[in-house]
Design a protein around this motif. Sequence first.
Motif, PDB file in Angstrom:
ATOM      1  N   ARG A  43       1.091  -1.064  -0.486  1.00 20.27           N
ATOM      2  CA  ARG A  43       0.005  -0.059   0.093  1.00 20.27           C
ATOM      3  C   ARG A  43       1.017   1.265   0.299  1.00 20.27           C
ATOM      4  O   ARG A  43       2.362   1.178   0.735  1.00 20.27           O
ATOM      5  CB  ARG A  43      -0.753  -0.077   0.764  1.00 20.27           C
ATOM      6  CG  ARG A  43      -1.958  -1.318   1.027  1.00 20.27           C
ATOM      7  CD  ARG A  43      -2.594  -0.756   0.313  1.00 20.27           C
ATOM      8  NE  ARG A  43      -4.230  -1.834   0.023  1.00 20.27           N
ATOM      9  CZ  ARG A  43      -4.822  -1.472  -0.918  1.00 20.27           C
ATOM     10  NH1 ARG A  43      -5.461  -0.518  -1.500  1.00 20.27           N
ATOM     11  NH2 ARG A  43      -6.284  -2.574  -0.764  1.00 20.27           N
ATOM     12  N   THR A  45       0.577   5.931   0.117  1.00 20.11           N
ATOM     13  CA  THR A  45      -0.230   6.858   0.295  1.00 20.11           C
ATOM     14  C   THR A  45       0.633   7.859   0.135  1.00 20.11           C
ATOM     15  O   THR A  45       1.263   8.640   0.568  1.00 20.11           O
ATOM     16  CB  THR A  45      -0.464   6.801   1.289  1.00 20.11           C
ATOM     17  OG1 THR A  45      -0.951   5.424   2.161  1.00 20.11           O
ATOM     18  CG2 THR A  45      -1.816   7.451   2.384  1.00 20.11           C
ATOM     19  N   ARG A  94     -10.442   3.905   1.038  1.00 13.56           N
ATOM     20  CA  ARG A  94      -9.301   4.206   0.369  1.00 13.56           C
ATOM     21  C   ARG A  94      -8.822   5.824   0.621  1.00 13.56           C
ATOM     22  O   ARG A  94      -7.429   6.709   0.437  1.00 13.56           O
ATOM     23  CB  ARG A  94      -8.753   3.403  -0.798  1.00 13.56           C
ATOM     24  CG  ARG A  94      -8.674   1.934  -0.338  1.00 13.56           C
ATOM     25  CD  ARG A  94      -9.340   1.730  -2.745  1.00 13.56           C
ATOM     26  NE  ARG A  94      -8.181   2.106  -3.026  1.00 13.56           N
ATOM     27  CZ  ARG A  94      -7.696   1.788  -4.768  1.00 13.56           C
ATOM     28  NH1 ARG A  94      -8.798   1.309  -5.232  1.00 13.56           N
ATOM     29  NH2 ARG A  94      -7.155   2.915  -5.114  1.00 13.56           N
ATOM     30  N   THR A 110      -4.853   6.180  -1.345  1.00 11.46           N
ATOM     31  CA  THR A 110      -4.168   5.008  -0.621  1.00 11.46           C
ATOM     32  C   THR A 110      -4.154   3.654  -1.509  1.00 11.46           C
ATOM     33  O   THR A 110      -5.319   3.762  -2.033  1.00 11.46           O
ATOM     34  CB  THR A 110      -4.602   4.085   0.750  1.00 11.46           C
ATOM     35  OG1 THR A 110      -4.126   4.971   1.927  1.00 11.46           O
ATOM     36  CG2 THR A 110      -3.587   3.321   0.527  1.00 11.46           C
ATOM     37  N   ASP A 112      -2.365   1.103  -4.675  1.00 11.26           N
ATOM     38  CA  ASP A 112      -1.568  -0.100  -4.473  1.00 11.26           C
ATOM     39  C   ASP A 112      -0.140  -0.244  -5.685  1.00 11.26           C
ATOM     40  O   ASP A 112       0.880  -0.845  -5.257  1.00 11.26           O
ATOM     41  CB  ASP A 112      -1.929  -1.625  -5.562  1.00 11.26           C
ATOM     42  CG  ASP A 112      -2.468  -1.326  -6.658  1.00 11.26           C
ATOM     43  OD1 ASP A 112      -2.284  -0.105  -7.026  1.00 11.26           O
ATOM     44  OD2 ASP A 112      -3.001  -2.383  -7.169  1.00 11.26           O
TER      45      ASP A 112
END
Length: 467
Positions: A43, A45, A94, A110, A112
Motif C-alpha cells: 500500500r 499513501t 482508501r 491509498t 497499490d
Amino acid sequence: MSEDTIRLVTIGRIVRRRRRLLTLLVVVGALFGYGTSLLLPPRYTTSASVLLPGAWEERELRTQAEIATSSVVVDRVAAALGEPGVDGVELRERVTAEVADGNIITVSGTADTPERAQHLADLMAREFVTFAAQVLGNDTDPDAAARLEALRQAVVRTDRRIAELADAADPGRTVESVQTRTDLEKLRTALREAVDKLDQADPASDKAVKADMVVMGPAVRPAGEAPPTRTQLVAGGALLFLLVAVVGHLVAARMSRRLRTESEIAAALGSTHLGSVDVPAQRPAHRPAGRGPRALVRRLLGVDVRWDLPAPRRSGDEASRQTRYRRVCARLRDRLPASRLLVVVPEGDGIALLAAERLATEAAGDSSPEASGTGYPTLRVVQIPVSQPMLPDRDEEYGALVVLSAGHWTAGELAGLAEACVDSGHEVVGIVLAGTVRSGPARAGGPTRPAAAAELAPADDATGVPG
C-alpha cells in the motif's frame, strides 16, 4: 507459583534457560510475518493540500473535510478513475480528509502503486474543490440579488428626495420649518444605517471569497510503502511469538500445582522432613532420562530442564556437603537403629536419584557402631514411576525413606506415592529433599572421615529438620 513469576529476574531466567526454544519461536514468528506480508498487497499513501481562503471557523473547516470524503465526491472520483470493479463504496475506504493548520484541508489517497496513489489524491482534491464551489455558488438566488439591488436604488432616490425637501423648507424662520428639517435629517440617517446593515448582511461577497479554493500543487509521489510494511510485519510477528511464549511460560508457572516447600511436601506424603542434601549442579543427572525422537527434540530445544526452579545457590566444599548426608543418616539411626530401609525415588527425578545413591553410600560406609552397638541403617534405592507407583512387597526393610527434589511433583502424585508405600507394607519414615548447588572451592585440608563422623550430632542444622 510464587510471586517471583512477575519479577524481571524470572523473565530473564526464562530467556536464559529457554533461549533455544525462544529463538526457534522468534524465527517462526518472523516467517509468519513474512507470509502475511505476501498475502497483503503493498500500500502506498500520499496526500494533496487544498487551501480555503478567507475567514473560516473550525466548525466550517470540519464540515468541508466531511464534504471532501462525501459519497458525491467519492463517486465522482471513482467515475473519473475508470478502474473496473472500483466503486465509491470500495474507494471510500482508501481516502481520508483532515483539517490541517492554516485553513488547509489535506486529502489522502491509498493505492497499490505510487502512481495510482498520486493520481487518486489529485483527483480527490480536484473533485472536492469543484463540488465545494458548486455548493457555495448555488446558495445565491439571482432573483433575490436583483430585488436587493432594486431596493438599494429606491433607498438612494428616497435619500435624494429627502435632501430636496429639506432644502425647500423655510430654513429657520418658523418652528414648524425647523421641526420639519430635523425629522427629514433623522429619516435620511435611518435610511443610510439600513443600507449599511443591508450591505453587511449580503453573503454574496463572502461566499465569492470562500468559494475560491486553491489546490496547493499536485500530490507527492510516495517513495515507500504505507505501514504496515514487510519489515514491520516480520518484526511484529517475531515479537508477537516471543511475547506469547514468555507469557505462556508465566501463566503455566502461575497455574502449576507442583509443591515447592518442605511443609507442603511433608503434608502430602504424611511424614516428617528429615533434612536437605545438596547435589552439584554440573553433574549429568540434571537432564531426565529419555530416548527416542521426542526426547532428542526436547534436549535440542532445551525444554528437558525446568526453567521455573531458582538458580542453584553456591555451596561450600565437599566436606560440608558430606556433612549434610551424614546428618540425615544420623537422624535415621536415631529413629530406627540397626534397621533396613527402602529408599524410594520418583522415576525421572535425576537429582533425587543422585542424592539417594550417595545417601546409601554414606550409610554403607559407616562400619563403626555407636556406643549403643548400632550403626547407620542399611539403605536400598529403588525408582518407581509416579503415574503408576508400585513398590516391592516388604521383605527385610522396616520402612521407606522418600528422597525427591522440590518443585517437580504435585500433591496428588505424592499422595499416590505414599499410598503405594502403605499398600506394599512400607511405612514412610521420613522425607529427604535434594537440591542442586554450585560447587564451591575445595577446602585445603578438612577433617578426616572418622573425625567428621565424631563431630556428627543429632542437633538440627540450618537446612535440616525444622525445630
